[in-house]
Design a protein around this motif. Structure first.
Motif, PDB file in Angstrom:
ATOM      1  N   CYS B  29       1.068  -1.554   0.131  1.00 53.58           N
ATOM      2  CA  CYS B  29      -0.208  -0.015  -0.401  1.00 53.58           C
ATOM      3  C   CYS B  29       0.909   1.526  -0.292  1.00 53.58           C
ATOM      4  O   CYS B  29       1.729   1.102   1.185  1.00 53.58           O
ATOM      5  CB  CYS B  29      -0.960  -0.085   0.757  1.00 53.58           C
ATOM      6  SG  CYS B  29      -1.724   2.042   1.445  1.00 53.58           S
ATOM      7  N   CYS B  48      -7.556   0.009   1.281  1.00 58.44           N
ATOM      8  CA  CYS B  48      -6.891  -0.038   2.313  1.00 58.44           C
ATOM      9  C   CYS B  48      -7.684  -0.941   3.594  1.00 58.44           C
ATOM     10  O   CYS B  48      -7.637   0.077   3.857  1.00 58.44           O
ATOM     11  CB  CYS B  48      -5.156   0.260   2.243  1.00 58.44           C
ATOM     12  SG  CYS B  48      -3.896  -0.635   3.394  1.00 58.44           S
ATOM     13  N   CYS B  51      -5.125   0.997   6.650  1.00 59.21           N
ATOM     14  CA  CYS B  51      -5.040   2.084   6.315  1.00 59.21           C
ATOM     15  C   CYS B  51      -6.233   2.935   5.690  1.00 59.21           C
ATOM     16  O   CYS B  51      -6.947   4.301   6.351  1.00 59.21           O
ATOM     17  CB  CYS B  51      -3.804   2.754   5.785  1.00 59.21           C
ATOM     18  SG  CYS B  51      -3.758   3.160   4.540  1.00 59.21           S
TER      19      CYS B  51
HETATM   20 ZN   LIG Z   1      -2.997   0.836   3.475  1.00 58.56          ZN
END
Ligand SMILES: [Zn+2]
Ligand SMILES: [Zn+2]
Lengths: 323, 297, 323, 297
Positions: B29, B48, B51
């Motif tokens: 990511c 993601c 996050c």
């Molecule tokens: Zn992430």
């Protein structure tokens, strides 16, 4: 749908000839003025030759761009001084500020009631700074929207004089919605229930120019340019080098003749030989005549026709093929 | 679920522009630098799971994330041409050919008809994978046609913006698309049909100064870069560094420019709620009998 | 033209009796709840007595003002939570910022599609500060105008919940045209081609309240107030002493019954005994019923009737005599 | 010239509220502190010939400065009442009686028909000398009637604002005048008739938040205090001193709130120019046959 022809190649050597001829004519003219001699017998064939030459040649596009920016090129207000009476500048967006780069108000344009909208670059350094060289903040476009409301209410045709390298790319301009303000101005102008005639008088840079460019007719002066991006901007994107602006100008096909070929403007307004700055009165006369003629042609239509005329005009712009 | 189906059909990409160094089943990511199992990413609308970073989506994936089922495609018959004979470091036709090969699309736009929680909508989805989502004559024409067809069919229009701006290679013709799309959107306005735009990362330049920001309701994705002038140009103007978060979706919400920031995973629900409120007639519009699904390249 | 009767004098001693009675009923009710005893035989006559008493008495106006401000009095969002589904808050004025004191968006009001506009005072200290205690900046009023545009476009009746001591009296609010923004909101609301029902739910202070108060019907909750100036403001002008607010409240005739007499509101919405804060659900039910009833009554009219209905309603407000 | 005539008729006042210490023929300018010969002041539209200070004007003098000749008065039949039985340090009827005696006017407004450079206009002029130009039911009603009559007679409306705000003694009834005037002004808007307001010192409170600021064109007098909240209230809010020039006409021009600041001596010319541009029909409107002039008290 527009399918433009192959554009002309540039012919710089011939431009050189043209420039020399123009200089010679100017010399003779000033001699005639200063001495009182009648030099018409010498001037007449030279002028005819000039006319032929000008029809044959193109300056490089970059030369045009430089002419559009040359010191002394008339700004919007210099045309307004010559072409209008009773211009009353109206100020402010009623929400944040008064932008001095985009100004306007009602006036008589060669005797016709109009609402003026224009980018004003400024004349001396202080004035230029105050007006951000004609690059408006969101307040300018919001003022334009307000003036368009007034134009509709009082049935004033809109005359827009476009002269900007683009909307101002400042931090605060972004904070206050530069994109939003331009979009709103485009939308508002498309909805005008009065006719609108726009003229690019110098530089027509990107959305900042288009924001007041939604006319039933769009005209451009001979040495003005109009493009999605300035040559310098394109050069720094393509070659990471704004010094490549001349090459970018060629690629962008941004001159008045180019735009006429592309169907983006209805008419190129001829400038005095060598550029509008060499004879501002004559340039103003040509601009005034052209705008007035288009205003008069549009005058007989209905509000619905003015709206649909603009919509149809812009709806068909673009180049593509269909499978 | 559409995403699940999509995953089985094709290999999803975490970060398409730099996929070379990405292993097949795991991706890194760009925000949290964690390795993410790609199947999880696809199942999570390409957000993601670690996050919340919203990965950029090509138009095909976007349609799958946005709509109940397959999209009935309207676009695709309009192809770009090199009207200006534009030539810089390479020719415009060469650039186009490359982008077309990469995306399997004539240009940076996908339009069509679909459903959101069983409400029929017209969708116009910009494809950032095609030449940075730049707006040229084809993008303008397809958006204009989608708006007009939505008007005729009585459908709300959902537009997903993803664009670096106008397409330089079409110069003033590209600029005119800002006006063209604006006048075509009147087809919706006149009929009182809702027009909702979703601004995704990035939405800049001419797109921000035309159709994307005159929507009735403007939704933004978290963290999306949204602005008119590019950060680099602004930095040159003001000669100082830009504040953190400048031109991000959250900045724009604070400055009054967008109606809401909606996590991609909640967008369908929020859009459906809005459509039911603004245009209850959409509830009754039936799905078309035959639906043509977009095929992956 | 309105010619109000002499207003009632206040009867503070009787209010004392009322308060004692209310306390006794509450005690009995809580005893009933906690013990499971059926105390209806005791409660019924007391409740009847309370109803009679409440019809006979007035609290002092200052007591009402204090009730309108009491900690725990429901804010707009507490009513919205109870009365609406699918509220989608829309943000921003598209020009400068998003004001958190004046909020709104589409929702289902007891099943009816509406556009909500409301001042939100905030619930905890942080929230209150963020929302400036419900005192909007110009951006709030400009957002209201934008939401009214959407209401018109999508045929959503407007429901406005008014609860503000007034527009925010800040330096920046003045810089950005507080007066202009309020005036524009009043004008825009008067032009709505949908019906509008307004309810003062707490405080109705000055132009900041009126900005979203141009309804076809204007309702007020029993313990809300509505005035050209706050009692404190009036006291500091008249007596140079804001501590004289109780006297000013009397003079200003700012309570719900006063406003009904003056013809400024159509209806007073009864609150639970002792005030809305003592039974938010019941207060919400009363507000919801009244607003829905007025919305339903207005539903059959045409856009022209909604516009002219509002215009006629406000055109005739005022007290004067003619020679 | 109207001013000259006016001077012969009455004794002009430099600074009416504090005239006690002013000698008969000389007055002290509150801005430059110079002694000014009152006849010069009157001949100069009550603008200090020395420093340009714009003296406050009562409605009668304002009408004379604004119009070509006498005003055909419309207002005067509507009288204030004490609907709230308002009593503070004195009763409302007592206050009214005092203001009426001082101005010879039922309330703080003069309306009528007149000419500006031979263009017929409706004029609504607030009278600051009457209770600080406060807006109560009569002011609202007279402005509403003037707007409606202007609409019926096809006249542009020129409004001169001069007001400390709403009239507290009429509480919510006063507040409602903001709405009443706004709805009545639609009579002009619907017919495409120009509405121009002139904001003079001071224009604050409810007047600023209603009819005065929804004009098509807003003119301000140099140096005029214009705002919604009063400076004292703002100072209490922000707990710091206000910048120089705050809420003055020049400040408002800079902040985009007014169209222009026009010296009182140029106002007639500018208004005429504007009216001819916005409403050429006014050029043809003839003056009424018989004109009733307002008499000095
Ligand atoms: Zn992430
Ligand atoms: Zn002086």
């Amino acid at each position: 749908m527009t399918r433009p022809n192959q554009t002309r190649t540039t012919q710089t050597p011939t431009v050189q000839t043209l420039r020399e001829l123009e200089a010679r004519i100017r010399d003779l003219e000033s001699t005639a003025v200063s001495t009182g001699q009648d030099l018409d017998s010498a001037l007449t064939p030279l002028r005819a030759q000039l006319t032929r030459l000008r029809q044959q040649v193109s300056m490089t596009r970059w030369e045009r761009v430089q002419l559009a920016r040359i010191a002394g090129r008339p700004t919007a207000l210099e045309y307004v001084e010559r072409l209008t009476e009773d211009f009353v500048e109206l100020h402010g967006d009623r929400a944040f500020g008064d932008d001095q780069a985009l100004i306007g108000g009602p006036a008589l344009w060669q005797g016709r009631r109009v609402m003026l909208l224009m980018q004003q670059k400024g004349r001396d350094t202080k004035d230029k700074i105050k007006r951000r060289f004609g690059s408006a903040n969101p307040e300018g476009y919001r003022k334009a929207v307000r003036l368009m409301d007034l134009a509709d209410k009082f049935g004033l045709p809109v005359v827009a004089l476009i002269d900007t390298q683009g909307a101002y790319p400042g931090l605060e301009a972004e904070e206050r919605g530069q994109g939003w303000a331009i979009a709103e101005s485009i939308q508002r102008m498309s909805r005008l229930r009065v006719p609108a005639v726009c003229a690019v008088i110098g530089e027509g840079g990107s959305g900042g120019a288009l924001a007041i460019g939604i006319g039933n007719r769009v005209l451009i002066m001979e040495n003005a340019w109009y493009s999605v991006i300035s040559p310098e901007g394109a050069a720094s994107i393509i070659w990471k080098d704004s010094a490549k602006a001349p090459e970018a100008a060629e690629a962008l096909k941004l001159t008045a003749p180019d735009l006429l070929e592309l169907g983006i403007v209805e008419e190129v307004i001829a400038e005095p030989t060598g550029g509008a700055h060499l004879d501002v009165d004559a340039a103003a006369a040509a601009l005034g005549e052209a705008v007035s003629r288009h205003l008069d042609e549009l005058a007989g239509q209905s509000p619905e026709e003015w709206v649909s005329g603009r919509a149809e005009r812009f709806r068909k712009l673009g180049a593509y093929r269909e499978s | 679920m559409a995403l699940d189906k999509f995953f089985r059909r094709r290999r999803p990409q975490v970060n398409p522009p730099s996929e070379a160094d990405t292993p097949d089943l795991w991706g890194k990511c760009p925000q949290c630098k964690e390795n993410v199992y790609l199947r999880d990413l696809a199942l999570n609308a390409y957000v993601c799971p670690n996050c919340g970073f919203h990965h950029r989506l090509g138009a095909t994936k976007r349609a799958e994330v946005l709509l109940d089922g397959p999209i009935e495609i309207w676009s695709g018959r309009v192809h770009p041409v090199d009207a200006l004979n534009f030539r810089d470091t390479e020719s415009y036709p060469e650039r186009l050919a490359r982008a077309q090969a990469k995306t399997g699309r004539p240009d940076a736009i996908l339009t069509g008809r679909g459903q959101i929680e069983n409400l029929s909508v017209a969708a116009a989805i910009m494809d950032f994978e095609f030449s940075g989502g730049s707006m040229g004559s084809v993008v303008g024409e397809e958006i204009a046609r989608a708006a007009e067809r939505a008007g005729e069919e009585g459908l709300p229009l959902i537009l997903v913006a993803a664009s670096g701006g106008a397409r330089m290679q079409e110069s003033a013709l590209s600029l005119m698309q800002m006006a063209k799309t604006t006048v075509a959107l009147e087809a919706l306005s006149k009929r009182g049909l809702p027009y909702i735009s979703i601004l995704t990362d990035p939405t800049t330049g001419g797109v921000t100064a035309s159709f994307a920001t005159i929507a009735d309701v403007i939704v933004a994705e978290p963290g999306a870069l949204i602005g008119f002038a590019g950060p680099r140009v602004i930095q040159q103007t003001i000669r100082q560094s830009l504040p953190d978060g400048f031109q991000r979706a959250e900045f724009l919400l604070e400055h009054g420019m967008v109606d809401m920031i909606v996590d991609r995973r909640q967008q369908r629900g929020e859009l459906a709620k809005l459509l039911r409120l603004l245009h209850p007639a959409s509830v009754g519009v039936a799905a078309p009998a035959s639906v043509q699904s977009e095929q992956a390249p």
